[in-house]
Design a protein around this motif. Structure first.
Motif, PDB file in Angstrom:
ATOM      1  N   ALA A 105       0.835  -1.205   0.000  1.00  0.00           N
ATOM      2  CA  ALA A 105       0.000   0.000   0.000  1.00  0.00           C
ATOM      3  C   ALA A 105       0.869   1.254   0.000  1.00  0.00           C
ATOM      4  CB  ALA A 105      -0.913   0.010   1.222  1.00  0.00           C
ATOM      5  N   TYR A 106       2.053   1.141   0.590  1.00  0.00           N
ATOM      6  CA  TYR A 106       2.980   2.277   0.653  1.00  0.00           C
ATOM      7  C   TYR A 106       3.326   2.808  -0.733  1.00  0.00           C
ATOM      8  CZ  TYR A 106       7.171   4.987   1.804  1.00  0.00           C
ATOM      9  OH  TYR A 106       8.093   5.998   1.930  1.00  0.00           O
ATOM     10  N   VAL A 107       3.466   1.917  -1.717  1.00  0.00           N
ATOM     11  CA  VAL A 107       3.840   2.355  -3.063  1.00  0.00           C
ATOM     12  C   VAL A 107       2.624   2.622  -3.943  1.00  0.00           C
ATOM     13  CG1 VAL A 107       6.099   1.251  -3.017  1.00  0.00           C
ATOM     14  CG2 VAL A 107       4.130  -0.041  -3.864  1.00  0.00           C
ATOM     15  N   VAL A 108       1.438   2.219  -3.476  1.00  0.00           N
ATOM     16  CA  VAL A 108       0.207   2.406  -4.247  1.00  0.00           C
ATOM     17  C   VAL A 108      -0.491   3.717  -3.896  1.00  0.00           C
ATOM     18  CG1 VAL A 108      -2.110   1.494  -4.694  1.00  0.00           C
ATOM     19  CG2 VAL A 108      -0.161  -0.075  -4.532  1.00  0.00           C
ATOM     20  N   ASN A 109      -0.578   4.016  -2.598  1.00  0.00           N
ATOM     21  CA  ASN A 109      -1.402   5.134  -2.135  1.00  0.00           C
ATOM     22  C   ASN A 109      -1.078   6.500  -2.724  1.00  0.00           C
ATOM     23  OD1 ASN A 109      -2.708   3.241  -0.638  1.00  0.00           O
ATOM     24  ND2 ASN A 109      -2.106   4.021   1.356  1.00  0.00           N
ATOM     25  N   PRO A 110       0.199   6.834  -2.953  1.00  0.00           N
ATOM     26  CA  PRO A 110       0.477   8.165  -3.512  1.00  0.00           C
ATOM     27  C   PRO A 110      -0.190   8.406  -4.864  1.00  0.00           C
ATOM     28  CG  PRO A 110       2.466   7.247  -2.568  1.00  0.00           C
ATOM     29  CD  PRO A 110       1.454   6.136  -2.578  1.00  0.00           C
ATOM     30  N   SER A 111      -0.462   7.342  -5.619  1.00  0.00           N
ATOM     31  CA  SER A 111      -1.139   7.477  -6.911  1.00  0.00           C
ATOM     32  C   SER A 111      -2.645   7.316  -6.771  1.00  0.00           C
ATOM     33  CB  SER A 111      -0.610   6.423  -7.898  1.00  0.00           C
ATOM     34  OG  SER A 111       0.781   6.556  -8.086  1.00  0.00           O
ATOM     35  N   LEU A 112      -3.066   6.460  -5.836  1.00  0.00           N
ATOM     36  CA  LEU A 112      -4.493   6.159  -5.696  1.00  0.00           C
ATOM     37  C   LEU A 112      -5.253   7.275  -5.000  1.00  0.00           C
ATOM     38  CD1 LEU A 112      -6.720   3.998  -6.079  1.00  0.00           C
ATOM     39  CD2 LEU A 112      -6.083   3.110  -3.822  1.00  0.00           C
ATOM     40  N   TYR A 113      -4.637   7.873  -3.983  1.00  0.00           N
ATOM     41  CA  TYR A 113      -5.307   8.913  -3.203  1.00  0.00           C
ATOM     42  C   TYR A 113      -4.877  10.297  -3.677  1.00  0.00           C
ATOM     43  CZ  TYR A 113      -6.881   5.409   0.171  1.00  0.00           C
ATOM     44  OH  TYR A 113      -7.485   4.331   0.772  1.00  0.00           O
ATOM     45  N   ALA A 114      -5.857  11.180  -3.814  1.00  0.00           N
ATOM     46  CA  ALA A 114      -5.540  12.545  -4.212  1.00  0.00           C
ATOM     47  C   ALA A 114      -4.688  13.236  -3.155  1.00  0.00           C
ATOM     48  CB  ALA A 114      -6.827  13.341  -4.445  1.00  0.00           C
ATOM     49  N   HIS A 115      -4.889  12.843  -1.897  1.00  0.00           N
ATOM     50  CA  HIS A 115      -4.126  13.435  -0.792  1.00  0.00           C
ATOM     51  C   HIS A 115      -3.647  12.318   0.140  1.00  0.00           C
ATOM     52  CE1 HIS A 115      -5.625  17.305  -2.181  1.00  0.00           C
ATOM     53  NE2 HIS A 115      -6.849  16.814  -2.145  1.00  0.00           N
ATOM     54  N   ALA A 116      -2.679  11.563  -0.305  1.00  0.00           N
ATOM     55  CA  ALA A 116      -2.159  10.464   0.518  1.00  0.00           C
ATOM     56  C   ALA A 116      -1.466  10.994   1.765  1.00  0.00           C
ATOM     57  CB  ALA A 116      -1.188   9.608  -0.288  1.00  0.00           C
ATOM     58  N   GLY A 117      -0.888  12.194   1.670  1.00  0.00           N
ATOM     59  CA  GLY A 117      -0.285  12.806   2.850  1.00  0.00           C
ATOM     60  C   GLY A 117       1.174  12.491   3.075  1.00  0.00           C
ATOM     61  N   TYR A 118       1.838  11.848   2.125  1.00  0.00           N
ATOM     62  CA  TYR A 118       3.265  11.572   2.280  1.00  0.00           C
ATOM     63  C   TYR A 118       3.924  11.409   0.922  1.00  0.00           C
ATOM     64  CZ  TYR A 118       2.260   6.657   1.213  1.00  0.00           C
ATOM     65  OH  TYR A 118       1.857   5.501   0.594  1.00  0.00           O
ATOM     66  N   ASP A 119       5.224  11.610   0.895  1.00  0.00           N
ATOM     67  CA  ASP A 119       6.032  11.407  -0.298  1.00  0.00           C
ATOM     68  C   ASP A 119       6.769  10.086  -0.125  1.00  0.00           C
ATOM     69  OD1 ASP A 119       8.291  11.364  -2.106  1.00  0.00           O
ATOM     70  OD2 ASP A 119       7.996  13.511  -2.417  1.00  0.00           O
ATOM     71  N   PRO A 120       6.531   9.095  -0.982  1.00  0.00           N
ATOM     72  CA  PRO A 120       7.147   7.781  -0.783  1.00  0.00           C
ATOM     73  C   PRO A 120       8.665   7.777  -0.924  1.00  0.00           C
ATOM     74  CG  PRO A 120       6.138   7.904  -2.943  1.00  0.00           C
ATOM     75  CD  PRO A 120       5.715   9.142  -2.204  1.00  0.00           C
ATOM     76  N   TYR A 121       9.196   8.817  -1.540  1.00  0.00           N
ATOM     77  CA  TYR A 121      10.646   8.894  -1.738  1.00  0.00           C
ATOM     78  C   TYR A 121      11.361   9.689  -0.644  1.00  0.00           C
ATOM     79  CZ  TYR A 121       9.205   7.564  -6.480  1.00  0.00           C
ATOM     80  OH  TYR A 121       8.644   6.940  -7.566  1.00  0.00           O
ATOM     81  N   LYS A 122      10.653  10.642  -0.026  1.00  0.00           N
ATOM     82  CA  LYS A 122      11.321  11.581   0.872  1.00  0.00           C
ATOM     83  C   LYS A 122      10.975  11.428   2.352  1.00  0.00           C
ATOM     84  CE  LYS A 122      11.608  15.226  -2.679  1.00  0.00           C
ATOM     85  NZ  LYS A 122      11.195  16.603  -3.030  1.00  0.00           N
ATOM     86  N   ASP A 123       9.785  10.927   2.663  1.00  0.00           N
ATOM     87  CA  ASP A 123       9.324  10.961   4.052  1.00  0.00           C
ATOM     88  C   ASP A 123       9.757   9.769   4.900  1.00  0.00           C
ATOM     89  OD1 ASP A 123       8.157  13.386   3.613  1.00  0.00           O
ATOM     90  OD2 ASP A 123       6.153  12.599   3.244  1.00  0.00           O
ATOM     91  N   PHE A 124      10.305   8.735   4.242  1.00  0.00           N
ATOM     92  CA  PHE A 124      10.748   7.558   4.983  1.00  0.00           C
ATOM     93  C   PHE A 124      12.042   7.007   4.405  1.00  0.00           C
ATOM     94  CE2 PHE A 124       6.279   7.717   6.002  1.00  0.00           C
ATOM     95  CZ  PHE A 124       6.233   7.308   7.335  1.00  0.00           C
ATOM     96  N   VAL A 125      12.759   6.305   5.258  1.00  0.00           N
ATOM     97  CA  VAL A 125      13.964   5.591   4.850  1.00  0.00           C
ATOM     98  C   VAL A 125      13.625   4.101   4.804  1.00  0.00           C
ATOM     99  CG1 VAL A 125      16.353   5.029   5.431  1.00  0.00           C
ATOM    100  CG2 VAL A 125      15.432   7.297   5.984  1.00  0.00           C
ATOM    101  N   PRO A 126      13.781   3.443   3.662  1.00  0.00           N
ATOM    102  CA  PRO A 126      13.504   2.010   3.606  1.00  0.00           C
ATOM    103  C   PRO A 126      14.541   1.227   4.405  1.00  0.00           C
ATOM    104  CG  PRO A 126      14.451   2.761   1.533  1.00  0.00           C
ATOM    105  CD  PRO A 126      14.205   3.985   2.358  1.00  0.00           C
ATOM    106  N   VAL A 127      14.082   0.333   5.248  1.00  0.00           N
ATOM    107  CA  VAL A 127      14.986  -0.456   6.095  1.00  0.00           C
ATOM    108  C   VAL A 127      15.081  -1.899   5.618  1.00  0.00           C
ATOM    109  CG1 VAL A 127      15.440  -1.304   8.440  1.00  0.00           C
ATOM    110  CG2 VAL A 127      14.507   1.007   8.102  1.00  0.00           C
ATOM    111  N   MET A 128      13.927  -2.556   5.424  1.00  0.00           N
ATOM    112  CA  MET A 128      13.968  -3.975   5.085  1.00  0.00           C
ATOM    113  C   MET A 128      12.642  -4.447   4.481  1.00  0.00           C
ATOM    114  SD  MET A 128      15.808  -6.823   5.260  1.00  0.00           S
ATOM    115  CE  MET A 128      17.137  -6.167   6.305  1.00  0.00           C
ATOM    116  N   VAL A 129      12.705  -5.148   3.361  1.00  0.00           N
ATOM    117  CA  VAL A 129      11.544  -5.890   2.881  1.00  0.00           C
ATOM    118  C   VAL A 129      11.561  -7.227   3.611  1.00  0.00           C
ATOM    119  CG1 VAL A 129      10.392  -6.991   0.932  1.00  0.00           C
ATOM    120  CG2 VAL A 129      11.577  -4.819   0.595  1.00  0.00           C
ATOM    121  N   ILE A 130      10.556  -7.467   4.415  1.00  0.00           N
ATOM    122  CA  ILE A 130      10.505  -8.696   5.196  1.00  0.00           C
ATOM    123  C   ILE A 130      10.252  -9.890   4.284  1.00  0.00           C
ATOM    124  CG2 ILE A 130       9.296  -9.917   7.030  1.00  0.00           C
ATOM    125  CD1 ILE A 130       8.478  -7.127   8.123  1.00  0.00           C
ATOM    126  N   GLY A 131       9.187  -9.805   3.505  1.00  0.00           N
ATOM    127  CA  GLY A 131       8.819 -10.895   2.608  1.00  0.00           C
ATOM    128  C   GLY A 131       7.843 -10.420   1.564  1.00  0.00           C
TER     129      GLY A 131
END
Length: 332
Positions: A105-131
């Motif tokens: 959902a993290y990579v979907v919402n910025p396109s799906l919602y007119a106002h997702a409320g976050y930038d997927p590239y700037k607002d978080f640091v990716p740590v680990m894909v669990i699975g």
């Protein structure tokens, strides 16, 4: 006695004292950094208890707490397709004591919602894909529908009469359902829920005709015979469901998708903290007992570190934007 200003030797002593103080302060800061964490860490999960994201978080939080020497607790904040939790984690700031566990959902919402409320590239640091694992389409055990072709035929015969559900708008299972509708030209009514937990409850009760979710969150109900799988979104048949065809096999093309579960840190989190978290999570996810638990949960371990995870985000955000735009799914 002389009242002349301090001699050069005095100045040298003053500078030396200042350097000692600075060195001590630096050592104190280094010591503080080395002591991370000094208190409890909270994992904010972007969906309610019982879903795939919640399961993934709870399979690692205790082990991570043991590795770090401080408790790591899980806090579920469902709603708005994950946006409520994502916003809460972003507001918490990058001190290393709040982490986000979220699905694709993290990579979907910025396109799906007119106002997702976050930038997927700037607002978080990716740590680990669990699975990561594909999504699966299921019907209630009591349903007369036995196969995906039967469902498609019934939907075409009765446009808009069938209903379906997913863990919520913004999830890849939701997009998988929309892609199915788009590719097969059928019309079904989506019933929204706040996460996989309540959606699964509705499916088990026979309140919906079709349910699509990540395989990991449904294997228990499938194995118990409470839900009947009729198709998967992997390119080929999934090993745990060898008798269930893929959409691609059924002739529904360009409908391949999966759902990842990942750990993020708010922007500004010190690199040393990110590195420590990634290191400990890698060790945990490579433990045979942990990997076995994830396999049983239907979520094979991926253990992609920060750089590989960052590349995944850069790849998947535009991919899902294209799907959202093509299907006209924008949510205001």
């Amino acid at each position: 006695m002389s009242n002349m200003p301090c001699a050069p030797q005095c100045l040298q002593r003053t500078l030396a004292a200042a350097m000692v103080v600075a060195a001590a302060a630096s050592a104190t800061c280094d010591g503080a950094r080395a002591e991370y964490p000094e208190r409890q860490i909270t994992m904010i999960v972007c969906f309610p208890a019982g879903g795939g994201t919640d399961i993934a978080a709870r399979l690692i939080n205790t082990s991570l707490g043991e590795a770090l020497g401080k408790p790591v607790i899980v806090e579920n904040r469902g709603g708005a397709g994950g946006n409520i939790a994502i916003a809460a984690a972003a507001r918490a700031g990058g001190d290393g004591y709040t982490l986000l566990v979220c699905s694709s959902a993290y990579v979907v919402n910025p396109s799906l919602y007119a106002h997702a409320g976050y930038d997927p590239y700037k607002d978080f640091v990716p740590v680990m894909v669990i699975g990561a694992s594909p999504n699966v389409f299921v019907v209630p055990a009591q349903s007369e529908i036995k196969t995906m072709p039967e469902l498609i035929a019934r939907a075409k015969a009765h446009p808009g009469r069938l209903n379906w559900t997913s863990p919520g708008a913004g999830t890849t299972p939701y997009l998988a359902g929309e892609v199915l509708k788009l590719r097969t030209r059928i019309s079904m009514q989506h019933i929204p829920f706040a996460g996989a937990g309540p959606a699964t409850t509705a499916a088990l009760a026979g309140q919906v005709d079709l349910y699509t979710a990540n395989i990991g969150s449904l294997m228990g109900a499938i194995d118990a015979g409470k839900l009947r799988p009729i198709a998967v979104t992997s390119r080929e048949r999934w090993p745990d469901l060898p008798d269930v065809p893929s959409l691609d096999e059924l002739g529904v093309k360009e409908a391949i998708s999966d759902t990842f579960q990942g750990v993020f840190a708010p922007a500004g989190t010190p690199q040393a903290v990110v590195d420590r978290l990634a290191k400990e999570l890698t060790l945990i996810l490579n433990r045979p007992d942990i990997r076995e638990k994830f396999v049983k949960a239907g979520l094979p371990v991926v253990a992609e570190g920060p750089e590989v995870f960052r590349a995944r985000i850069a790849r998947e955000v535009p991919r899902y934007k294209a799907i959202v735009d093509q299907a006209g799914l924008k949510i205001q």
